[in-house]
Every structure is written in structure tokens, then in C-alpha cells.
Motif scaffolding. Structure first.
Motif: not given
Lengths: 573, 560
Positions: A210-215, B323-324, B383-390
Motif C-alpha cells: 500500500x505504501x509503495x503504491x501510495x495507497x 523513516x521520517x 527498499x532504500x530507493x523506495x525509502x522504506x528505510x533510510x
């Protein structure tokens, strides 16, 4: 439908003594309540109408204290008996289920999700408890108490007895009606609660997506809306469902009110004695209480039956009957022969159909074929996870069916495609309770290097599913486990399939060294594995369609040659 | 206690419903108590009148008895309806609140919840907290208020009578079950721990059934499981004893209150300080007041597990977000070049860093493959590219601006990631596809499906796009689920597309075909392909090999 109930009855029969005790306790508790009502009526009668003072009623008061104290003790004893009965049943059942699972083995259970089976072994076993602790005592009181009270009231005041007697059959009738509606509503309510819970869990489990899709923000609103929709839907059902409970309650309550008013007028007219009238009034709630209790405990029974259904389902799975107990005396390698072997997984389809082949002692044979062709069925048959439905399997010339299963398994090293590591230390995962030199096994499996680098070496504890290890590392531990004890027959399901090229080479080398000179049977997905074999069995749709050396088969231009392109490393890429 | 207050804080918005539910429940309970008491008074008074040969006003009490009977029945009904309405309102609110609080934590701070076990526990915790009101707060409040009402009614006749009956009811009906619950807390904790142990062992042994049986270790493990079960039952026994004691004492409270009422009341009647009918009323009032306490032992026992659930849940909510997002993010730059500079990432408790000083340039429009064995750090880059983590050290820049300075919404619209284990939601195929862009047109949907190689599959489905995908997509094969995930990211139309192991579950031909079409569609835009397979490498511009968190080679694809 009768299956889960039969299971509960069978289980009850195993704890007859405890069950009798708990039924007796429930009935005794009710009868002591009747006695308490008698004493209470006498005390009040004496004080109000016979001018008795405290000293005069003291003997009765003392008896009353004795009766209620005894009632409490009996109540505690009943609870104890209920617990012990359920505990014994559950422990016995748990052991029975484990044995059943062990006999069925992994292959016959493959269609059942591990999570489901685990829930059956834990939650369903716990779920039958309410049957003993709640339902059985409720049935005992309802069978005895109303009739007993009716018999007591009848000689005292036949009119009140008539009110009781008329409402008595009405109540169960309404209870069945109301109970059924309430049951359905209850089930619907829990089902919708479960769906609601499911929605939330689904959203939590997929939160990353959901987060990756901005949903995610939209989903927050959706969670709120879904819950609100469920509230409206559920309340619509519940408002109706509670109506039927209302009818039941109405009868019980109004009967008490009617009794009180009737008794009051007959007292005014002097038709009965006060002590009898008061006794009847005090007994009225007790008359209806068991029925109402039974109504509320119905869900306890439903829960238990639902759990028993899951249990009966597992226990009903047919287990193979094996009689063979002879032991195998084997050398460094054994021969394997399939004679017209057929096998299936119980759904009518044959996974193997009339397959015959022979593997000489010390030979290295690869099995190829599309998925579903019957490759792993052959390994399962040899390892005794499955029985042939026709034909004979011979190990060193002796029928497999005559041999002791545990003994034959000691002669087999099994290497699956996917590593499975227990939540235990590395050493425990390798040894698995067997004597043997773990260090040597690790070294032979080329696992000593990375194990030495772990903080506690071979005593390092692995997490769930071997967390923290790479695929190659895990597979090397599997290798150490398989070869801890030398076995003359090595069964492999392409153990290097999920490894990258570098690791594959290292693991492959270790396998070759460890299994040298032994009989080897490998399911092959890669050209390299096939080419390393002495001989290849080609399966298609459960039949053996070709066999021969890899070179022969390639040259022949048959099914094997067609298949080459689909093998990893065999195609154009 | 702090957790309990925080829990109650969640209820604040529905205080009106909560109060209404308690009032209705109280009325129904008091009507029942009153029914027995007035009936007792009535028949005694009628008997006295009958003996004296006088008449009395029997209309009023008879009407009151009928009224109370109806009030009790109707009250119970309204009580149930209102109680459930209040609970379901709380539930709706609590769920969305909890979920909203979890969003900023996901996925890095909720990694452990990917395990079904923990997720199930979370569900159980939420369920339990939602029922706290119905099962705990309401019964307790009603019991206390009933106690006050009964005490007042008795006090009007005699102070000692009221004191004696209240003492018994409080001691036996309230304090004893509470003490039993306190005594049950320790076995309750042991029970929870042992039950979790047993479940862990059962799951472990069932998952590893094949190796267990193959090496002949099943019998040993079976015995271990049976021992674990026995120790669980032992803990239950300890608990059951204390629970039974609390329940028995709770039930005893009414009987003992009756005894006390008689012991105090009989002398009062004997000396003429109390009317006969009032004694009957007091006795029956005391006896039936115990009905209000019936639910208490169970309610008290629920306290410790409720608090434990609250603690666990709040502990999750209080985790630091991974992440913030900046409050004043910088606008999205025009450039789409990516630059990783000395990027290091270490997972807590890991033996070694997952990424170790990674430096990498990915110009806009290039197609780059990240290869390496599992555990090499490829997915960490995604994961870093999508900023799921920093990253712990180092920085990633998009068009010259650090990712950490961008608004998350901008970033995720620009960089689309198909994760290694995509989750499909229990909805229709179409709803799953539209997740990222609900406004997508039918043509856009068809285009994305075509690229992902799903057109034929959808055409063959009787319900087409309206087909439900089952729980977590279980009715789809792994390969189909994977392609749905690809299609849904393509619909977002990102400038930079990251595919994490897109070939998993696909046969080699399909994988190659899908990749080809995706690469064609993304011509002129960036594609980062994370893979351990060699397929389609020939179509990439650059192949970066990772091992143990480091870049071991970075070559043009033609050289591989």
C-alpha cells in the motif's frame, strides 16, 4: 453431521468416572438450592407469622449456612472434575493426533497447510474443553432439576405446578426456535467480525505494498468505512436475533410474576399456607434457571462440536497398514527395483502407473520429467512416505513392504530441494537426536567455515526457518544432516536447484564426495545434474517413457531430447 | 494502569453510547432484583392480610410486579442491542485509529508482522481490547451501581442490615473474585508462555515433518510435544483452581447475603422494629442482588490479559518510525538520475551490514540489472530507493536532491517498486490493480495487463477483472500474482521502475516475454532489475553484481 458428536461421545467414554462426578456435582448443587429455598421459607414464616425470635430459628439458620457452604464446596468440586475430565481427554487426544500425523507422514499430509494442521493440534484440541466444563453439567441440571422441583411443588400447590408444567415444554420449544435464530445470528456476527478482522489483517500484511503504491491514506479511510458498514449490517441482524431471546426471557420472567400474583391471591383467600407459597416463589427462578443456562451454554457445545469436526477430519484420514518388521542388512550400497509399481494420492488419479526399473547397487541414476510426472512420488515410495497401490518395490531383492520402516529409513540419506532447519542450534539441527560426529559432518559438507564464523559456532541458535543463513549455507547444513550417518541409499531432489552457480558448484562437490560409491537417485532439473548421472529415467504422466545413459538418450532423439531444452542450462539462455 | 488509561482514551469519542448502555443494563438488572423483592413482599403482605381477615390494596404491588417483569425482559433486550451498538462503534473507531498509527511504521518497523503467527496475535489482541467494554467495564459498573441501590433500599429499613448485607456482597461477590483474579495472574502468564511454546514447537515440527521422520527423530520430538502439552495443562490447572474459587465465592455471595439478612432481620421483626413483609423483601433483595455479580469473576480474569494485549499493541504503536518525512519537503526536481553515495545499511541484530558503502550512478533512461545470490543486498537497494528505510550512512539522490528531502508521495509516484513478495489483497482483481491509481481508465488497465502478459489469463476468467483473488491472492498462482503486482505498478506510470525478482514463479519463456514488454514500455525511462537469474540480462545496459553487501563488479551488459 454425526461424526464430531460421535468423537465427543467416544472421548467422554474414556473419562467416565470424571464425567459421572461432574454430572453428579451439577445435580447435587441444584438440589441443595432447593433445600436452601425450603429452609429460607421456614425461617421467614417462623419469624413473620409465628413470632419466632433469632434463637428459635437458629437451628434452621445453621442448617441454611451448612447447605449453602456445602453447595459451594460441591460447585468447586464440579469445576475440578470438569477440568480434569477435559484435561485428560485433551492430553490423550493430542497424543493420538501426533501418532496419527506421524503415521500419515509428510507426503500424505502435503495437501493440508501446515498452519491449518498446527491450529487443529493446538486450538481445536483446546476447543473441545467447553463440552465438559460447560455443556455436560448444563445438560445434567436441565434433565433433573425442573422435574425435581415440579415434584416438590405439586403436592404443595398444584396450581403453581400447573403453571410450571405448562411453561416447561413451551420454553424448550421457544429455546429451540430462539436458539436456532440466535445461533445463526451469533454465527453471522462472528463471521462478520472475522471478515472485519480479516480485512484489517489483510491491510496490515500488505501495508508495504500500500505504501509503495501510495495507497495507504485511502486504505485508512477504507478500514474505517468497512468497520462502520459491518456495524450497520451486524446490528440489523442482531436486532432481530435478540428478539427471539426476548421471547424466551419473557416466558421465564412472566411465569415468575404470574406465580407471585397467583400465590398472593390464594394466600389472601387463605387457600394455602404462607410457608408453601413462599417456597414456590423461591423455587420459581430455580425452575427456569437450568433451561436458561442450557440456552447460554449452547454456544459452548457449538464451539466444541466445531472443534471436534476439525479433529475428526484429521483422525478420519486413512493410515497405511504396515506389517513388515524385518531389518535390512546392507553393505555400502543397495539395489532398488520397481516392479510394475502404481501409486496415487487418494484422489483417484495415479501419480505413477505401472513403472518398472532397476537400479544396481552403487549406481547413480537421475530422474527427469515435467512437474507432476511422478518424480517425487518415486522418492516418497522408497522412503515409505507413500504405499504403492499395485506392484512391488524391492530393496536388495527384498520386498520393501516386509521391511521395518524405521530401519529402512536409517539406510536412506534424504536431501530435499528446500532446506528445512528447526528452531534449534546448528549442532542439534545436524544431529537430530542421533549419535554421530557433528564436526566431521559439517566439515564434509563444507559447512565448517561459515559455522566457525558464527558467534557461537555450531552451538549458534538458528531462528525460525533457519533465519540468518543464506540458501547455500542452509543447504550445506542439510547435507551435514543427511550424511551424519553413512547411508547406502541417497535420495535427492535436486538439492542445488535454488543456489547460485558458485554455491552450487561447492555444494555439488560435497555431495559427490559424500555419496561416492553409494546408490544415488536424483531428481534432476538441470542439465549438469543429468549429465553427471550413470543412467537417466525419463518420466511422463506417471509412466516411464525412456531410460538409458545420458549420451544414448540424447542421441536417440526421443522424449529426453525434447525435454533437454526445458532443463536449466539446457536451453538457449 | 497507564495502558488501561490509554485504552480508555480510545473510548472517549463514544462516551454517550457507553453511558447509555450502562444505564440500560443497570435498569434491567435492578428490575430483576426488584421483581423478586416486591414479589416476596407482596405474598407476605397478602398472607398477613388473609390471616387478619382484612383486605389490602393489591392492585399497586401486582401492577408493579407485572411492570418489573416487562421492564426486565424489555430492558435485557435493549441492553443487548445498545451494548452491541456501543461495542461495534468502538470497534470501528479503534480499528481505523490503530491502522492509521501503523501506516508510518510500515514496513520496516513492522517486519516481524509478516509472520502469520504474530499477525494472528495482533488480531487476537485487537479483538480482546474491543470487547473490554462489553465484558469488563460494563459488568463492573453495573455491579457497583446495583450494590449502591440495594444498599440504599436496605438502609431505609435498618443501617445494620444494610451494612451486613453489603459487607457480604462486597467481600464475596466483588473482593474475592478480584483476589482470585490477582492470584490467577501468575499462572495466567505461565499459561500464555507455555501455550506459545507449544504452538511454536508444533509448527516447527509439522513444517519439518519430512526430515523428522526421515532421520527417525519423530518419536523424540513427539515425546517433547507431549511434555509441552502436559506442562501447559499444569499451568491451566493452577489457573482453573483459582478461577473456580473466585466463581464459587461469587455464587456464594447471594446465599450468604440471604443468611445475613435473615440473621439481622429476624430479631428486628421479633421486637417489632421491622414489618414482616419487609423481612421477606430484604431477604429476597439480598439473594437476588448477587445476579449483578455473576459476570464479575470472568471480567476480573480478563483484566490481566486485556492489559497484556494493550501493552503489546501499544508497544507496536510506540515503535520508532523507520523513516521520517520532512515537514517542509523540497519540490520534485526535474532530473531523474539516481546516485547512491557510500550507502551503508545494517539491519538490527545482523551479523554483517546488508549494504556496505555502495556507490552507484543510474542515469535516467538506463536499464540496470542488480545480480547476486540471495542475501547479497539486492533487495535492500530496492527498499532504500523506495525509502522504506533510510541508509545508516551515505545518501541517495534523485536529480541531485536527497531522497530524504522529498515528499514521500512525490517519491513513490516517481519510483515504482514491484516487491519480491508482493501482497495481493482479498478483493477483486480490478480493485487490486487500481490500488495505486483508482482513476485509471479501462484502456490503461488493458495496456498494463497486456504488458504484464495477463490479457489472455483475464480473458479466460468467467468474471474477468471482477474475479475475487481469494485471501491474500490465494486463488492465483505465484506467477499470476507476480504479474498482477507488475501491472499495478505499471499503472502508476513511474519514471523509475524497480523490479525485485520478477521471474519468481514464472517459467523462463513467460519471464522473458514479460520482461521484454516491460522494457519496451519503459524505453527512455529507468528500469532497475533485481535478479539472481541470468535471463534478459542481454537487454540491460549495465549489470551490477553484489556480494555480501558490496559491489563486486559493474560492467556494461555486453561484457557479461
Amino acid at each position: 453431521m454425526s461424526k464430531p458428536e460421535t468423537l465427543l461421545d467416544d472421548l467422554s467414554a474414556g473419562v467416565r468416572k470424571e464425567t459421572a462426578l461432574l454430572l453428579a456435582a451439577a445435580v447435587a448443587e441444584g438440589l441443595l438450592g432447593v433445600a436452601a429455598a425450603f429452609l429460607t421459607a421456614r425461617i421467614i414464616d417462623a419469624a413473620v407469622f409465628r413470632g419466632a425470635d433469632l434463637a428459635a430459628v437458629l437451628p434452621w439458620l445453621a442448617q441454611l449456612v451448612g447447605v449453602v457452604a456445602f453447595k459451594a464446596v460441591i460447585g468447586y468440586g464440579g469445576a475440578w472434575a470438569g477440568f480434569e475430565a477435559a484435561a485428560r481427554v485433551r492430553q490423550g487426544l493430542f497424543a493420538r493426533l501426533l501418532d496419527h500425523v506421524g503415521t500419515l507422514g509428510p507426503v500424505r499430509l502435503a495437501a493440508t497447510a501446515t498452519g491449518d494442521l498446527a491450529t487443529t493440534l493446538t486450538d481445536a484440541v483446546a476447543g473441545i474443553e467447553p463440552y465438559w466444563r460447560q455443556w455436560l453439567p448444563a445438560t445434567a441440571t436441565v434433565a433433573v432439576l425442573p422435574v425435581a422441583i415440579l415434584l416438590v411443588v405439586l403436592p404443595v400447590d398444584w396450581r403453581s405446578a400447573a403453571v410450571f408444567a405448562v411453561t416447561l415444554p413451551l420454553l424448550p420449544m421457544f429455546m429451540v426456535l430462539a436458539g436456532r435464530a440466535a445461533e445463526q445470528a451469533n454465527q453471522r456476527q462472528w463471521a462478520s467480525m472475522a471478515r472485519l478482522g480479516g480485512h484489517l489483517l489483510d491491510a496490515v500484511a500488505g501495508l508495504a505494498d500500500l505504501i509503495l503504491l501510495g495507497a495507504a491514506k485511502r486504505e485508512v479511510a477504507l478500514v474505517a468505512r468497512t468497520a462502520d458498514d459491518y456495524r450497520r449490517e451486524t446490528m440489523k441482524v442482531l436486532r432481530l436475533a435478540f428478539l427471539s431471546a426476548l421471547v424466551l426471557e419473557f416466558f421465564a420472567t412472566v411465569s415468575i410474576a404470574v406465580t407471585a400474583v397467583l400465590v398472593g391471591f390464594r394466600l389472601l383467600w387463605g387457600e394455602i399456607a404462607f410457608v408453601d407459597g413462599l417456597t414456590v416463589l423461591l423455587l420459581a427462578p430455580q425452575f427456569y434457571a437450568p433451561l436458561r443456562l442450557l440456552g447460554t451454554e449452547r454456544h459452548a457445545r457449538m464451539e466444541a462440536v466445531a472443534a471436534a469436526e476439525r479433529l475428526a477430519d484429521v483422525l478420519a484420514r486413512p493410515t497405511p497398514r504396515r506389517t513388515g518388521g524385518e531389518s535390512l542388512v546392507a553393505g555400502k550400497a543397495v539395489s532398488v527395483r520397481f516392479d510394475n509399481v502404481a501409486a496415487g494420492y487418494g484422489d483417484g488419479r495415479l501419480a505413477l502407473d505401472g513403472v518398472s526399473f532397476e537400479i544396481r547397487a552403487g549406481e547413480h541414476v537421475a530422474i527427469v520429467g515435467e512437474s507432476g510426472a511422478g518424480k517425487s512420488t518415486i522418492l516418497s515410495l522408497i522412503a515409505g512416505f507413500l504405499e504403492p497401490s499395485a506392484g512391488v518395490i524391492l530393496i536388495d531383492g527384498r520386498p520393501l513392504a516386509d521391511l521395518d520402516l524405521a530401519d529402512i529409513r536409517r539406510h536412506i540419506a534424504l536431501l530435499p530441494q528446500r532446506a528445512f532447519l528447526f528452531d534449534a542450534t546448528i549442532a542439534e539441527n545436524v544431529a537430530m537426536g542421533r549419535p554421530g560426529d557433528v564436526t566431521a559432518a559439517l566439515r564434509a559438507a563444507r559447512a565448517d567455515d561459515f559455522v566457525a564464523r558464527l558467534p557461537n559456532g555450531a552451538e549458534s541458535r538458528l531462528g525460525e526457518g533457519g533465519a540468518g543463513l543464506s540458501g547455500g549455507e542452509a543447504q550445506r547444513l542439510m547435507l551435514a544432516r543427511a550424511f551424519l550417518v553413512p547411508a547406502p541409499l541417497v535420495l535427492m531432489d535436486e538439492p542445488t536447484a535454488h543456489l547460485d552457480a558458485g554455491t552450487e558448484a561447492a555444494v555439488g562437490e560435497a555431495i559427490a564426495a559424500l555419496s561416492a560409491g553409494r546408490t544415488r537417485l536424483t531428481i534432476a532439473h538441470r542439465l549438469r545434474t543429468v549429465e553427471a548421472a550413470d543412467r537417466v529415467l525419463v518420466l511422463a504422466a506417471g509412466r516411464l517413457v525412456e531410460q538409458g545413459t545420458p549420451v544414448e538418450l540424447k542421441a536417440r532423439g526421443g522424449p529426453f531430447a525434447d525435454m533437454l531444452a526445458t532443463l536449466d542450462g539446457g536451453g538457449a539462455a | 494502569m497507564k495502558d488501561l488509561l490509554r485504552l480508555l482514551g480510545l473510548y472517549r469519542r463514544h462516551v454517550g453510547w457507553i453511558l447509555l448502555s450502562m444505564v440500560v443494563s443497570l435498569i434491567a438488572t435492578l428490575a430483576n432484583v426488584g421483581l423478586m423483592a416486591v414479589s416476596g413482599w407482596f405474598i407476605t403482605a397478602m398472607a398477613a392480610a388473609g390471616l387478619a381477615g382484612v383486605t389490602m390494596n393489591y392492585f399497586t404491588p401486582a401492577a408493579i410486579i407485572r411492570g418489573l417483569a416487562i421492564l426486565r425482559t424489555g430492558g435485557r433486550y435493549i441492553d443487548r442491542v445498545v451494548g452491541h451498538e456501543a461495542t461495534l462503534r468502538l470497534l470501528a473507531d479503534t480499528r481505523s485509529h490503530l491502522f492509521a498509527r501503523m501506516v508510518p511504521l510500515a514496513p520496516a518497523a513492522l517486519d516481524d508482522l509478516r509472520s502469520g503467527d504474530l499477525l494472528a496475535r495482533l488480531k487476537a489482541d485487537i479483538d480482546r481490547l474491543e470487547l473490554t467494554f462489553l465484558r469488563l467495564l460494563s459488568p463492573l459498573a453495573v455491579a457497583l451501581l446495583t450494590l449502591a441501590a440495594v444498599g440504599l433500599a436496605l438502609f431505609l429499613h435498618d443501617g445494620r442490615l444494610a451494612a451486613g448485607v453489603l459487607a457480604v456482597l462486597v467481600g464475596c461477590g466483588l473482593v474475592a473474585p478480584a483476589l482470585a483474579a490477582v492470584a490467577a495472574a501468575a499462572p495466567g502468564r505461565a499459561l500464555t508462555a507455555r501455550s506459545a511454546d507449544l504452538r511454536r514447537l508444533v509448527v516447527d515440527d509439522l513444517s519439518g515433518l519430512m526430515p523428522l521422520i526421515a532421520v527417525g527423530a519423530f518419536v523424540g520430538h513427539r515425546d517433547r510435544l507431549i511434555r509441552a502439552m502436559a506442562s501447559l495443562v499444569d499451568a491451566e490447572r493452577q489457573l482453573a483452581r483459582r478461577v473456580a474459587l473466585g466463581q464459587v465465592l461469587g455464587r456464594l455471595s447471594g446465599d450468604l447475603a440471604l443468611v445475613v439478612a435473615l440473621a439481622v432481620g429476624v430479631p428486628l421483626v421479633a421486637v417489632g422494629r421491622m414489618a414482616g413483609p419487609d423481612l421477606a423483601m430484604a431477604a429476597l433483595l439480598s439473594l437476588s442482588a448477587a445476579e449483578a455479580f455473576i459476570g464479575l469473576p470472568a471480567a476480573f480474569l480478563g483484566v490481566s490479559s486485556t492489559l497484556a494485549s494493550a501493552r503489546r499493541l501499544f508497544a507496536i504503536l510506540d515503535r520508532p518510525p523507520p523513516i521520517i518525512e520532512r515537514i517542509d519537503p523540497r519540490p520534485l526536481p526535474g532530473g531523474r538520475d539516481l546516485r547512491l553515495d557510500g550507502v551503508t545499511l545494517r539491519y538490527p541484530g545482523a551479523f554483517r551490514p546488508a549494504l556496505d558503502r555502495i556507490g552507484l550512478d543510474i542515469p535516467f533512461g538506463s536499464h540496470v540489472a542488480l545480480v547476486g545470490e540471495s542475501g547479497a543486498g539486492k533487495s535492500s537497494v530496492a527498499a532504500l530507493l523506495a525509502r522504506l528505510r533510510d541508509p545508516g550512512i551515505g545518501e541517495i539522490r534523485l536529480g541531485g536532491v536527497a531522497l530524504a528531502d522529498l515528499a514521500l508521495a512525490d517519491l513513490r509516484r516517481t519510483i515504482g517498486v514491484v516487491p519480491q513478495k508482493p501482497h495481493l489483497f482479498t478483493m477483486t482483481l480490478e480493485a487490486n490493480l487500481r490500488l495505486g491509481r483508482p482513476s485509471a481508465t479501462a484502456d490503461e488497465l488493458a495496456g498494463a495487463l497486456e504488458t504484464a502478459g495477463l490479457s489472455d489469463f483475464v480473458a479466460r476468467l468467467p468474471k474477468g477483472l471482477a474475479t475475487p483473488v481469494g485471501i491474500a491472492g490465494t486463488t492465483l498462482s505465484g506467477g499470476e500474482a507476480r504479474r498482477v503486482a507488475i501491472a499495478r505498478v505499471l499503472l502508476v506510470d513511474p519514471d523509475i521502475l524497480v523490479l525485485d525478482e520478477p521471474g519468481e514463479g514464472l517459467d523462463p519463456e513467460t519471464e522473458a516475454a514479460v520482461l521484454n514488454r516491460v522494457l519496451d514500455r519503459m524505453t527512455g525511462r529507468t528500469v532497475i532489475l533485481v535478479t539472481h537469474a541470468r535471463a534478459a540480462l542481454h537487454r540491460m545496459d549495465q549489470v551490477v553484481a553484489l556480494d555480501g553487501g558490496r559491489i563486486v563488479s559493474n560492467r556494461p551488459a555486453s561484457a557479461v
